[in-house]
Scaffold this active site. Sequence first.
Site, mmCIF file in Angstrom:
data_model
loop_
_atom_site.group_PDB
_atom_site.id
_atom_site.type_symbol
_atom_site.label_atom_id
_atom_site.label_comp_id
_atom_site.label_asym_id
_atom_site.label_seq_id
_atom_site.Cartn_x
_atom_site.Cartn_y
_atom_site.Cartn_z
ATOM 1 N N HIS A 413 0.831 -1.212 0.000
ATOM 2 C CA HIS A 413 0.000 0.000 0.000
ATOM 3 C C HIS A 413 0.871 1.270 0.000
ATOM 4 O O HIS A 413 0.743 2.136 -0.870
ATOM 5 C CB HIS A 413 -0.920 -0.047 1.231
ATOM 6 N N GLU A 414 1.763 1.349 0.973
ATOM 7 C CA GLU A 414 2.599 2.554 1.090
ATOM 8 C C GLU A 414 3.548 2.682 -0.093
ATOM 9 O O GLU A 414 3.850 3.789 -0.539
ATOM 10 C CB GLU A 414 3.376 2.559 2.413
ATOM 11 N N HIS A 417 1.804 4.565 -2.771
ATOM 12 C CA HIS A 417 1.879 6.024 -2.570
ATOM 13 C C HIS A 417 3.267 6.544 -2.941
ATOM 14 O O HIS A 417 3.414 7.569 -3.591
ATOM 15 C CB HIS A 417 1.621 6.374 -1.104
ATOM 16 N N HIS A 420 3.923 6.681 -6.595
ATOM 17 C CA HIS A 420 3.128 7.786 -7.149
ATOM 18 C C HIS A 420 3.913 9.098 -6.974
ATOM 19 O O HIS A 420 4.083 9.873 -7.910
ATOM 20 C CB HIS A 420 1.795 7.846 -6.397
#
Length: 634
Positions: A413-414, A417, A420
């Site tokens: 998940h992290e 980010h 991105h």
Amino acid sequence: MQSFALPLAAISLAAAPSASSGQPASKEIDRSHIDAKYKWKLGDLYASDQAWAKAKAALRKNVVAFERHKGHLGDGAKALADALSELGGLQNELQRIVVYAHARSDENTRLAPPRAMRAEADSLSVQLDTVTAWLRPELLTLPDATIQTALAEEKRLREWAFYLQDVLRWKPHTLAAGEERIVAMAGELGIAPSTVYGVLKDADLPYPTVKLSTGEQVRLDPAGYARTRALRDRADRVKVFQAFFSALKTFERTTGALLSAQLKAHIFARDAHHFPSTLEAALFRDNVPVGIYRRLVKDVNANLPTLHRYLKLRQRMLGLAELGYEDLYAPLVNQVDRRYSVEDAVTMTLAAVAPLGPEYNKKLAHGLQAGWTDFLPSTGKRAGAYSTGVYGVHPYQLLNFNGQWDDVSTLAHEAGHSMHTLLADERQPFSTSSYAIFIAEIASTLNENLLVHQALTDARNDHERLALLGQRLESLRTTLFRQTMFAEFELAIHERAEKGEALTGEALSAAYLELVRRYYGHDQGICHVPELYGDEWSFVPHFYYDFYVYQYATSLIASTALTKAILDGQARGATAARDRYLDLLSAGGSDFPGNLLAKAGVDLTTSAPFLAAMQEMNAVMTQIESILSSGPAK
Ligand SMILES: [Zn+2]
């Protein structure tokens, strides 16, 4: 979010209301005993705390000096470019100072010196906001032609074109300077309901303590409730729910008055800035069409039978004669007994994101061993996980890796980010590197989807498969259905308040109960929702955030559609969908989120992406049913 907000540094992505905040108490671990390869490299920001202090003092001076641009933005293209370039530089340096101080403080929140650094960085951040508060209003006083001419004349302004366009969008909603000042002052009062609610909920509300069948005594504050609502013993769960919701009920009148006051603050902002509704005022910030919000609510309601199919499957898997609201969080199968090392998690994450292509993979593999990540828990370290970053440096991510499946998933998940942030920073100038929250949770949940996809391929037996499929269903239930139910409640109470209706705690509970019973099929005998649980609204802080929660649902819809397109493409040897997705990440905040998503192939103004998510949810249930009918899970 204002388009000039700091790229994620100052934003804490609010965790979805369903997220469990119950962290097991960890044993004492001295940070100095942890191997450097598991720690982030803050040296990439500043060589030492002294170097940080020096940079901070220098920035403070430069922030004060920025005032000299006031009143001169209209002096010509060069003057405007000078001011904006300087502001970008100040923001970027501030980001570096804030991220470093927060990271130092998060390493051990018990230590006073880093805590003081953090407070100083935050106050510098407020100072920059205050010193530059005149900028947007002054830009809005410039004739459009002046700005267009400046854009055509001055090359340095090109990277500010979107920022300027976004500022000008606000013209019809901006008042005279003196009036804006009064509205800003009223804004300070407008946050009072949320502040008082926070104090009541987090500190003063007398939460009950219950004794479980194991003999354990649990205090049912929100964290205790989040942890124990998933207990395997049904009698324990019922006890937990009844005690917790009874406590909420005691303060229903107070929490009702607080939420009602918050709605009035939203109505004040609507009127002050000439918006036709509170919904339109809130969605205007990211230029999201209100049709997307209304379509989401309509689509979810039309597809409640899919949720009901899941609830019946859940009842069957838990072996219950009747399903109740207390049975929604219990795990569908016994936990898989499997531990993972940090190295396992890194390998699994990299294998999972392979469909995103070799470039993505290579950059993430490099980042994960180049000091982006603070992996392990230690005494005093901030709980949970987050990703942040500094433009021109690299992303940073904090984890508390404990060796569970959830920890592997959190890394994926992290990392979503962080990649991105990295891709946007590589492609964009500072002014458009920051992405909207509306897009942010797509990058993270897409990686989670890919991880589950890979884990299903690698699963050793049906038990592991059932656990993974069950988690996927839960995430669709809690993010897609539950968050949209929250969004529908939020819209309904705003509309009632806007009609002048006084909303008491009792009225809010009645409205919520009607909604939750409709969603969970109470009247059809699918899931029994006792009247007491109508108070659930009063423990969701997000209702104070002004139309925030719908983005959890839209993000998951978008990431589910994108995952499917990317994997389908991969199976055919086609890379178009993948490349469009990578372009979305690289685009950062260079356009409004709806436009960026449409370019990536997800049009949220239609029902198609939502229906694709429903199709996947049904496919997962069919898979589970076929495993169940092939015999008992091993
Ligand atoms: Zn996230």
